[in-house]
Design a protein around this motif. Structure first.
Motif, PDB file in Angstrom:
ATOM      1  N   THR A  90       0.833  -1.199   0.000  1.00 37.61           N
ATOM      2  CA  THR A  90       0.000   0.000   0.000  1.00 37.61           C
ATOM      3  C   THR A  90       0.870   1.252   0.000  1.00 37.61           C
ATOM      4  O   THR A  90       1.580   1.518   0.958  1.00 37.61           O
ATOM      5  N   ALA A  91       0.781   1.989  -1.116  1.00 33.97           N
ATOM      6  CA  ALA A  91       1.507   3.252  -1.263  1.00 33.97           C
ATOM      7  C   ALA A  91       0.615   4.387  -0.749  1.00 33.97           C
ATOM      8  O   ALA A  91      -0.595   4.399  -0.984  1.00 33.97           O
ATOM      9  N   VAL A  92       1.235   5.330  -0.053  1.00 36.88           N
ATOM     10  CA  VAL A  92       0.501   6.452   0.544  1.00 36.88           C
ATOM     11  C   VAL A  92       1.107   7.763   0.055  1.00 36.88           C
ATOM     12  O   VAL A  92       2.330   7.932   0.072  1.00 36.88           O
ATOM     13  N   LEU A  93       0.240   8.681  -0.372  1.00 37.21           N
ATOM     14  CA  LEU A  93       0.659  10.017  -0.773  1.00 37.21           C
ATOM     15  C   LEU A  93      -0.089  11.026   0.091  1.00 37.21           C
ATOM     16  O   LEU A  93      -1.309  11.167  -0.023  1.00 37.21           O
ATOM     17  N   PRO A  94       0.612  11.737   1.014  1.00 31.70           N
ATOM     18  CA  PRO A  94      -0.040  12.768   1.822  1.00 31.70           C
ATOM     19  C   PRO A  94      -0.443  13.961   0.946  1.00 31.70           C
ATOM     20  O   PRO A  94       0.369  14.447   0.149  1.00 31.70           O
ATOM     21  N   VAL A  95      -1.706  14.396   1.079  1.00 35.64           N
ATOM     22  CA  VAL A  95      -2.235  15.442   0.200  1.00 35.64           C
ATOM     23  C   VAL A  95      -3.109  16.443   0.953  1.00 35.64           C
ATOM     24  O   VAL A  95      -3.571  16.184   2.055  1.00 35.64           O
ATOM     25  N   LYS A  96      -3.330  17.567   0.281  1.00 39.87           N
ATOM     26  CA  LYS A  96      -4.335  18.546   0.700  1.00 39.87           C
ATOM     27  C   LYS A  96      -5.266  18.708  -0.494  1.00 39.87           C
ATOM     28  O   LYS A  96      -4.835  19.138  -1.569  1.00 39.87           O
ATOM     29  N   LEU A  97      -6.533  18.321  -0.308  1.00 40.80           N
ATOM     30  CA  LEU A  97      -7.510  18.383  -1.385  1.00 40.80           C
ATOM     31  C   LEU A  97      -8.371  19.637  -1.264  1.00 40.80           C
ATOM     32  O   LEU A  97      -8.595  20.131  -0.165  1.00 40.80           O
ATOM     33  N   MET A  98      -8.877  20.099  -2.391  1.00 37.95           N
ATOM     34  CA  MET A  98      -9.763  21.258  -2.448  1.00 37.95           C
ATOM     35  C   MET A  98     -11.186  20.773  -2.723  1.00 37.95           C
ATOM     36  O   MET A  98     -11.378  19.781  -3.423  1.00 37.95           O
ATOM     37  N   PRO A  99     -12.206  21.481  -2.182  1.00 38.18           N
ATOM     38  CA  PRO A  99     -13.588  21.078  -2.445  1.00 38.18           C
ATOM     39  C   PRO A  99     -13.997  21.310  -3.905  1.00 38.18           C
ATOM     40  O   PRO A  99     -13.521  22.234  -4.552  1.00 38.18           O
ATOM     41  N   GLY A 100     -14.870  20.443  -4.409  1.00 37.34           N
ATOM     42  CA  GLY A 100     -15.439  20.592  -5.736  1.00 37.34           C
ATOM     43  C   GLY A 100     -14.442  20.486  -6.881  1.00 37.34           C
ATOM     44  O   GLY A 100     -14.626  21.089  -7.922  1.00 37.34           O
ATOM     45  N   LYS A 101     -13.414  19.688  -6.700  1.00 36.48           N
ATOM     46  CA  LYS A 101     -12.358  19.597  -7.711  1.00 36.48           C
ATOM     47  C   LYS A 101     -12.197  18.150  -8.180  1.00 36.48           C
ATOM     48  O   LYS A 101     -12.296  17.221  -7.397  1.00 36.48           O
ATOM     49  N   THR A 102     -11.924  17.987  -9.469  1.00 39.90           N
ATOM     50  CA  THR A 102     -11.656  16.664 -10.032  1.00 39.90           C
ATOM     51  C   THR A 102     -10.146  16.463 -10.103  1.00 39.90           C
ATOM     52  O   THR A 102      -9.421  17.333 -10.593  1.00 39.90           O
ATOM     53  N   TYR A 103      -9.710  15.327  -9.605  1.00 42.94           N
ATOM     54  CA  TYR A 103      -8.293  14.976  -9.602  1.00 42.94           C
ATOM     55  C   TYR A 103      -8.061  13.759 -10.501  1.00 42.94           C
ATOM     56  O   TYR A 103      -8.903  12.862 -10.558  1.00 42.94           O
TER      57      TYR A 103
END
Length: 134
Positions: A90-103
């Motif tokens: 299991t690979a983990v990428l720490p992130v900060k996501l924004m609301p209403g956004k497609t990644y």
């Protein structure tokens, strides 16, 4: 779509190999993505999620990954270094996501192939796409 077709063609070419039949085993085939958090295709991901997790079909090489972007606008802001959990799958990428956004994130791609199993075999490319809720 073109990348997905290329990945399928690559997998088919590998599996069909030469005229001599090879035994297919978990060890002999390339690793594949078996699950993701968030789930691929989700449209209501909590923007408070602080890490993306991708689990592969077998143990992977530590320190080797290719979290690849389609474009800067669709790649999440990272908040730390990628790593593997103790299971080495299991690979983990720490992130900060924004609301209403497609990644959209490639896990390996035609150019970048650093997600590799313990034997050095690159994982089949996988496109993870999801959208956060408002």
């Amino acid at each position: 779509m073109r990348g997905s077709m290329a990945a399928l063609a690559l997998a088919f070419a590998w599996l069909s190999g030469s005229s001599h039949a090879q035994e297919i085993t978990l060890e002999s085939v390339p690793p594949v993505v078996v699950s993701t958090v968030p789930k691929a295709g989700s449209g209501d991901v909590d923007p408070g999620l602080t890490e993306i997790r991708v689990t592969f079909s077998k143990a992977m090489q530590n320190g080797s990954w290719s979290w690849s972007m389609i474009g800067k606008d669709s790649f999440p802001e990272t908040t730390g270094a990628p790593n593997y959990l103790e299971d080495q799958r299991t690979a983990v990428l720490p992130v900060k996501l924004m609301p209403g956004k497609t990644y959209a994130i490639w896990l390996n791609s035609q150019q970048f192939r650093n997600f590799k199993d313990a034997a050095g075999q690159p994982a089949v490319p996988y496109l993870l796409v999801f959208k956060t809720s408002e």
